[in-house]
Enzyme design. Sequence first.
Site, PDB file in Angstrom:
ATOM      1  N   CYS A  30       0.806  -1.230   0.000  1.00  0.00           N
ATOM      2  CA  CYS A  30       0.000   0.000   0.000  1.00  0.00           C
ATOM      3  C   CYS A  30       0.833   1.271   0.000  1.00  0.00           C
ATOM      4  CB  CYS A  30      -0.981  -0.010   1.161  1.00  0.00           C
ATOM      5  SG  CYS A  30      -0.235   0.045   2.807  1.00  0.00           S
ATOM      6  N   HIS A  89      -2.921   1.546   6.777  1.00  0.00           N
ATOM      7  CA  HIS A  89      -3.138   1.506   5.327  1.00  0.00           C
ATOM      8  C   HIS A  89      -2.839   2.897   4.791  1.00  0.00           C
ATOM      9  CE1 HIS A  89      -4.447   0.435   1.421  1.00  0.00           C
ATOM     10  NE2 HIS A  89      -5.547   1.169   1.455  1.00  0.00           N
ATOM     11  N   ASP A 123      -7.146   5.835  -3.774  1.00  0.00           N
ATOM     12  CA  ASP A 123      -6.401   4.680  -3.271  1.00  0.00           C
ATOM     13  C   ASP A 123      -6.053   3.753  -4.429  1.00  0.00           C
ATOM     14  OD1 ASP A 123      -5.289   2.615  -1.913  1.00  0.00           O
ATOM     15  OD2 ASP A 123      -6.935   2.339  -0.494  1.00  0.00           O
ATOM     16  N   ASN A 149     -14.332   4.036   9.985  1.00  0.00           N
ATOM     17  CA  ASN A 149     -15.432   4.105  10.957  1.00  0.00           C
ATOM     18  C   ASN A 149     -16.041   2.778  11.368  1.00  0.00           C
ATOM     19  OD1 ASN A 149     -16.177   7.032  11.539  1.00  0.00           O
ATOM     20  ND2 ASN A 149     -16.056   7.066   9.301  1.00  0.00           N
ATOM     21  N   ASP A 152     -17.091  -0.676  13.146  1.00  0.00           N
ATOM     22  CA  ASP A 152     -16.998  -1.199  14.511  1.00  0.00           C
ATOM     23  C   ASP A 152     -16.244  -2.528  14.496  1.00  0.00           C
ATOM     24  OD1 ASP A 152     -18.467   0.945  15.335  1.00  0.00           O
ATOM     25  OD2 ASP A 152     -20.340  -0.169  15.612  1.00  0.00           O
TER      26      ASP A 152
END
Length: 699
Positions: free
Chosen positions: A313, A371, A394, A434, A436
């Site tokens: 990456c 990342h 990306d 974001n 969980d």
Amino acid sequence: PVCIPLCPGPENFLFFVVQNTSGLRIQNVNLEQSENMARHRTEDFRGSKALVVRRGAPFRVTLKLGERPFNPKTDSLRIKVMLGSRLYVVMPVTFSKRGSSHWKAYIDPEGLNLQNPSIFIHTPASASVGCYRFQLCVLTQSGQKTYDFGKFILLCNPWCREDAVYIPFEDQREEYIENDSGLLFKGTAMNLVSRPWSFDQLRANETCIYKKMSFSLPVKYEPGVLDSCLNLLQVSPQHKKNRRLDYLKRSDPVYISRVVSAMINSEDDRGVLKGNWSGDFKDGVHPSLWTGSGEILRQWAKSGYRPVKYGQCWVFAAVMCTVMRVLGIPCRVVTNFNSAHDTNGNLVIEEYYSETGQKLNHSRDSIWNFHVWVECWMTRRDLGSGMDGWQVLDPTPQERSDGVFCCGPAPVKAIKDRRIDLLYDIPFVYAEVNADVHTIVVSEGRVVSHGRDTEKVGSHICTKAVGFPRQQNITGDYKHTKSPTSTLASRSSTMSEDSTSSRADSSTGVAVFLILDKAPVAGEPVRFTVKVINKHSVAKMMRVHLNAQAKEYNHSPLDTFWETHGVLQLAPNEAKVIHHQVLPEQYEDVVGDNLINLAVVLEDMASHERVLASEEFNIATPQLTIEIANGNSIVPNKKQIATVTFTNPMLQLGPGATAQQNIVFTPSMVGTKMLQANLSLTDMNSTIRGFKMVSVGRA
């Protein structure tokens, strides 16, 4: 009359011989390369054979006439500019320099020299990026002559207010367009690793200290990098499919950025880099060994546009940053710590553990310790007001976007506000920062504990600070945080008891916290504390399992390398603190680019209920130090001596041992430059790095 072009002369003159001297005769055309490229802030591309300018601003060419001067009453000039074979514009040369948003050519009446007139060519701020050819048509009373007088490369212009990539502050333009070196950030949120990177071509002298040491001085926009970046657009599937449409769309940075995002990886096309996360790099270069983009881009072009092996990456992102800066689009590299890869789009990442604290590979979803992607600055006219500014792109191939492995541009503002209805790929990026985390403990195929962490993912997002070799925290740009700084503050080595990083499910009435005493450093014990609180009014007998595993930043952990087990007795409402340490000789085989997953599982011996706490961390390795003799008097083309020093903290090489090497280098350009030194330790799968910013003054 017939115009016969001859070979280019010195500098940037093109000479012509005309088989009829009765009319107006042009002896040569001077593209004024030095002047134009200085005005257009492209002088660092001077290695290119072509004139390089930025759109939205005029550039000057000068005609040298023979026989007689130009007569405005009887002579006229036209300029034809061509992009590809089918797109062109013809401009009459006027004597008015009044502003225009279209293509325009004019002669400035002030200071007019009729024997050697200068023509100014003004390009629109929305012109397409690419390599143009241009012709001059001379009309006199005796006829018409056409001259081919070269080509020019047109780039985006962040200095032009009308350009969609205009960025208003000079220090940001210097950082995000002109800076030829920078820092990439790896490691973990609590223990950042600054990785120096040359965004352009580098030079390296190699010598040996233990295994291999390299020393590099980046050279801004060395010949080959600009050509490679332009050719990247030319070999793209979009260009091959419809050249005319591709040329037209290159006026839009949104379109350009999507093409580049797809072309940096090689999953769908003749892209620059082949990704590899298998751990087997014997037929290519280990991603951690790359130190700059220039070598990668030149190798790709030299091979006939076959993918360079290998990238991960941070390499994908750094190479894309180079390409975007070369094309004139402001760009910076961004690291997201604890980055979620949510394959099913439910914004939940499940992590599984055994009853003794060993992390298991049971889920297609994953969390990368870090990342790396890029942000590009542009106006989003396709989305309306409010979405201008930084856009996430990306190039790492993770998921397809419109059938192609690319991602973005996704407005950072839209990610923060969860505007998943907007283009492009906002739901995927939103999940990366974001989602969980659900931690699940399993025993004999049954779920015996379940916890939820809402702050781990996207805990810290950063980029290099403008003008300084340090990080800038931009977490608050992506998400609504509890403090104006970052969620990192609540996940540091001094975590409070309210930190979800170390808190497990306390439904059993027992809470457990796993706290690192400080950021681990190679050669020192890793010290940590387990705090257990019995919230019940009855005594508890608990089994305690502690487990440490090595892992790569994007993989589930490997086998356990350290563990301990015991029994803990808790009185009613009692809190106990247990101190542990992992010694250097116990973790020395996992020092380097690997990380460590540390987990504690408590089992209530009466009810067999479990609670878990975990932490993933890296062990900081020492940096090489670089000192320069007479460092205050560095000038171009004068040899300098740098002393590179390595002090070893690890047992297998003799702790505290110091090695030095003097390396001679010769800077070639004025400005602030980054020197890099790299020491590869193959038996430890580790590379020790160091860098130093030096100021190269004028002689």
